[in-house]
Structure formats: C-alpha cells, structure tokens
Design a protein around this motif. Structure first.
Motif, PDB file in Angstrom:
ATOM      1  N   VAL A 108       5.585  -7.421   7.053  1.00  0.00           N
ATOM      2  CA  VAL A 108       4.151  -7.169   7.184  1.00  0.00           C
ATOM      3  C   VAL A 108       3.788  -7.185   8.667  1.00  0.00           C
ATOM      4  O   VAL A 108       4.190  -8.088   9.398  1.00  0.00           O
ATOM      5  N   THR A 109       3.053  -6.170   9.104  1.00  0.00           N
ATOM      6  CA  THR A 109       2.592  -6.084  10.487  1.00  0.00           C
ATOM      7  C   THR A 109       1.120  -6.450  10.516  1.00  0.00           C
ATOM      8  O   THR A 109       0.310  -5.848   9.812  1.00  0.00           O
ATOM      9  N   ILE A 110       0.790  -7.447  11.331  1.00  0.00           N
ATOM     10  CA  ILE A 110      -0.582  -7.948  11.417  1.00  0.00           C
ATOM     11  C   ILE A 110      -1.038  -7.876  12.873  1.00  0.00           C
ATOM     12  O   ILE A 110      -0.478  -8.549  13.733  1.00  0.00           O
ATOM     13  N   TYR A 111      -2.056  -7.056  13.117  1.00  0.00           N
ATOM     14  CA  TYR A 111      -2.592  -6.932  14.469  1.00  0.00           C
ATOM     15  C   TYR A 111      -3.613  -8.032  14.757  1.00  0.00           C
ATOM     16  O   TYR A 111      -3.919  -8.855  13.898  1.00  0.00           O
ATOM     17  N   GLN A 112      -4.159  -8.038  15.958  1.00  0.00           N
ATOM     18  CA  GLN A 112      -5.071  -9.098  16.404  1.00  0.00           C
ATOM     19  C   GLN A 112      -6.379  -9.104  15.629  1.00  0.00           C
ATOM     20  O   GLN A 112      -6.801  -8.084  15.094  1.00  0.00           O
ATOM     21  N   GLN A 113      -7.012 -10.294  15.584  1.00  0.00           N
ATOM     22  CA  GLN A 113      -8.329 -10.501  14.988  1.00  0.00           C
ATOM     23  C   GLN A 113      -8.392 -10.197  13.487  1.00  0.00           C
ATOM     24  O   GLN A 113      -9.444  -9.869  12.951  1.00  0.00           O
ATOM     25  N   TYR A 122       0.859  -2.695   6.554  1.00  0.00           N
ATOM     26  CA  TYR A 122       0.346  -2.622   7.923  1.00  0.00           C
ATOM     27  C   TYR A 122      -1.117  -3.016   7.868  1.00  0.00           C
ATOM     28  O   TYR A 122      -1.884  -2.450   7.084  1.00  0.00           O
ATOM     29  N   ILE A 123      -1.519  -4.001   8.690  1.00  0.00           N
ATOM     30  CA  ILE A 123      -2.911  -4.439   8.728  1.00  0.00           C
ATOM     31  C   ILE A 123      -3.421  -4.260  10.151  1.00  0.00           C
ATOM     32  O   ILE A 123      -2.988  -4.945  11.072  1.00  0.00           O
ATOM     33  N   GLY A 124      -4.333  -3.315  10.329  1.00  0.00           N
ATOM     34  CA  GLY A 124      -4.849  -2.967  11.648  1.00  0.00           C
ATOM     35  C   GLY A 124      -5.786  -4.011  12.237  1.00  0.00           C
ATOM     36  O   GLY A 124      -6.295  -4.891  11.541  1.00  0.00           O
ATOM     37  N   ALA A 125      -6.023  -3.895  13.518  1.00  0.00           N
ATOM     38  CA  ALA A 125      -6.841  -4.851  14.274  1.00  0.00           C
ATOM     39  C   ALA A 125      -8.215  -5.028  13.649  1.00  0.00           C
ATOM     40  O   ALA A 125      -8.874  -4.071  13.270  1.00  0.00           O
ATOM     41  N   GLY A 126      -8.617  -6.292  13.528  1.00  0.00           N
ATOM     42  CA  GLY A 126      -9.957  -6.612  13.054  1.00  0.00           C
ATOM     43  C   GLY A 126     -10.180  -6.451  11.565  1.00  0.00           C
ATOM     44  O   GLY A 126     -11.297  -6.630  11.086  1.00  0.00           O
ATOM     45  N   ALA A 127      -9.157  -6.116  10.807  1.00  0.00           N
ATOM     46  CA  ALA A 127      -9.313  -5.958   9.355  1.00  0.00           C
ATOM     47  C   ALA A 127      -9.599  -7.308   8.704  1.00  0.00           C
ATOM     48  O   ALA A 127      -9.155  -8.351   9.189  1.00  0.00           O
ATOM     49  N   GLY A 156       3.645  -1.306   0.843  1.00  0.00           N
ATOM     50  CA  GLY A 156       3.580  -0.101   1.662  1.00  0.00           C
ATOM     51  C   GLY A 156       2.174   0.389   1.972  1.00  0.00           C
ATOM     52  O   GLY A 156       2.006   1.469   2.543  1.00  0.00           O
ATOM     53  N   ALA A 157       1.171  -0.393   1.629  1.00  0.00           N
ATOM     54  CA  ALA A 157      -0.217   0.016   1.904  1.00  0.00           C
ATOM     55  C   ALA A 157      -0.535  -0.144   3.385  1.00  0.00           C
ATOM     56  O   ALA A 157       0.137  -0.884   4.108  1.00  0.00           O
ATOM     57  N   ARG A 158      -1.585   0.549   3.808  1.00  0.00           N
ATOM     58  CA  ARG A 158      -2.063   0.452   5.187  1.00  0.00           C
ATOM     59  C   ARG A 158      -3.544   0.109   5.147  1.00  0.00           C
ATOM     60  O   ARG A 158      -4.315   0.766   4.450  1.00  0.00           O
ATOM     61  N   GLY A 198       1.110   1.885  -1.398  1.00  0.00           N
ATOM     62  CA  GLY A 198       1.162   3.125  -0.633  1.00  0.00           C
ATOM     63  C   GLY A 198      -0.181   3.684  -0.199  1.00  0.00           C
ATOM     64  O   GLY A 198      -0.231   4.670   0.527  1.00  0.00           O
ATOM     65  N   ALA A 199      -1.275   3.089  -0.626  1.00  0.00           N
ATOM     66  CA  ALA A 199      -2.607   3.607  -0.286  1.00  0.00           C
ATOM     67  C   ALA A 199      -2.993   3.224   1.138  1.00  0.00           C
ATOM     68  O   ALA A 199      -2.439   2.298   1.724  1.00  0.00           O
ATOM     69  N   THR A 200      -3.966   3.941   1.679  1.00  0.00           N
ATOM     70  CA  THR A 200      -4.539   3.622   2.982  1.00  0.00           C
ATOM     71  C   THR A 200      -6.011   3.295   2.779  1.00  0.00           C
ATOM     72  O   THR A 200      -6.714   4.023   2.080  1.00  0.00           O
ATOM     73  N   VAL A 201      -6.456   2.192   3.384  1.00  0.00           N
ATOM     74  CA  VAL A 201      -7.849   1.768   3.271  1.00  0.00           C
ATOM     75  C   VAL A 201      -8.476   1.833   4.656  1.00  0.00           C
ATOM     76  O   VAL A 201      -7.921   1.304   5.612  1.00  0.00           O
ATOM     77  N   VAL A 202      -9.631   2.503   4.746  1.00  0.00           N
ATOM     78  CA  VAL A 202     -10.369   2.542   6.006  1.00  0.00           C
ATOM     79  C   VAL A 202     -11.823   2.199   5.717  1.00  0.00           C
ATOM     80  O   VAL A 202     -12.291   2.341   4.593  1.00  0.00           O
TER      81      VAL A 202
END
Length: 153
Positions: A77-82, A106-111, A122-124, A138-142
């Motif tokens: 699991v990749t975890i960005y800042q905040q 993958y968890i983007g910054a500030g999520a 495999g979700a983002r 496999g889904a992407t959440v924005v």
C-alpha cells in the motif's frame, strides 16, 4: 536527530515497529515510546493496534499521516502525506468502525478514508478524496470538482 539515528540503526521505522510488537516488559515500553516519538517528528499517528499485512510505502515519509486503531492495511500500500485512515466512533451510526485497505492500493495526498469501509485490492484513491463508502477492487476514487461560490457582497 538522535531519535532518527536510533530508529535507523534498528532497521527503519517498520522493523522497529515489528520488534516493538513482539517485545515484552520494559523493552516493549521503551520501543513504544521511541516509536511514538519517531512518528511525532513527522506530525503523525499510526496506532500500535493497526494491523499491517506488510510494510506500507510512504513516498514522503509518514508526514501528517493518521491511521486509526483497528484499521487493517494490506500489502504494497502506498500512502502519501496528510492521509487520514480514521475510524467512525459514533456508536450506533452507519459505518461505525475502522477502514480495511486491500493489497496494492494507492492513496493520494490528503485523502481521507473514514469509517468501516473497504477499499478493494488495486484501487486508487485520488489526492484529496473523501471516502465514506466501499470502493470496489481496481476502482479509482476522486473528489468531485471544486464548487465556485458567488462572491460575498
């Protein structure tokens, strides 16, 4: 500086955490204290009760990361800042509990991932997204686009 040197000498924060979990008595208390101090240098909190299936990746160190007790984090699991992986502790509410994060997420910054939700394998999760419902594998959440409010008079 000294604290980072101690943690680094013991094989980094992950190996240090793993040793802390198997230690007993006074040694365990010392490991817990140093572990917490190490995270505090980054303004972070990762509960000793969080379950990790494997070491996560923090591309920007665990800067401002909060991971609640009882959260379950998969492998790779990749975890960005905040990032916040927090529990909903309002008894009786829908979604009471902590998140489960699948493998290769993958968890983007500030999520923010809040409550008893599952983020599938495999979700983002995009930067700034707020997740309060399950995310399929496999889904992407924005997050929705920013809303422009009219100027105040």
């Amino acid at each position: 500086m000294m604290l980072r040197a101690v943690v680094k000498a013991h094989g980094g924060w992950w190996k240090f955490r793993e040793r802390m979990l198997v230690a007993n008595g006074l040694l365990r208390k010392v490991y817990i204290a140093v572990y917490k101090l190490h995270l505090e240098t980054y303004g972070s909190y990762v509960s000793v009760l969080t379950t990790f299936e494997g070491p996560p990746t923090f591309p920007h160190k665990p800067m401002g990361v909060f991971i609640a007790p009882d959260a379950r984090i998969g492998r790779n699991v990749t975890i960005y800042q905040q990032v916040t992986i927090g529990m909903n502790d309002l008894a009786g509410s829908k979604g009471y509990g902590a998140p489960t994060i699948g493998d290769d997420v993958y968890i983007g910054a500030g999520a923010k991932i809040i409550g008893k939700v599952t983020v599938g394998e495999g979700a983002r999760v995009g930067a700034g997204a707020v997740v309060v419902h399950d995310v399929p594998p496999g889904a992407t959440v924005v997050s929705p686009p920013a809303a422009v409010l009219p100027a105040r008079a």
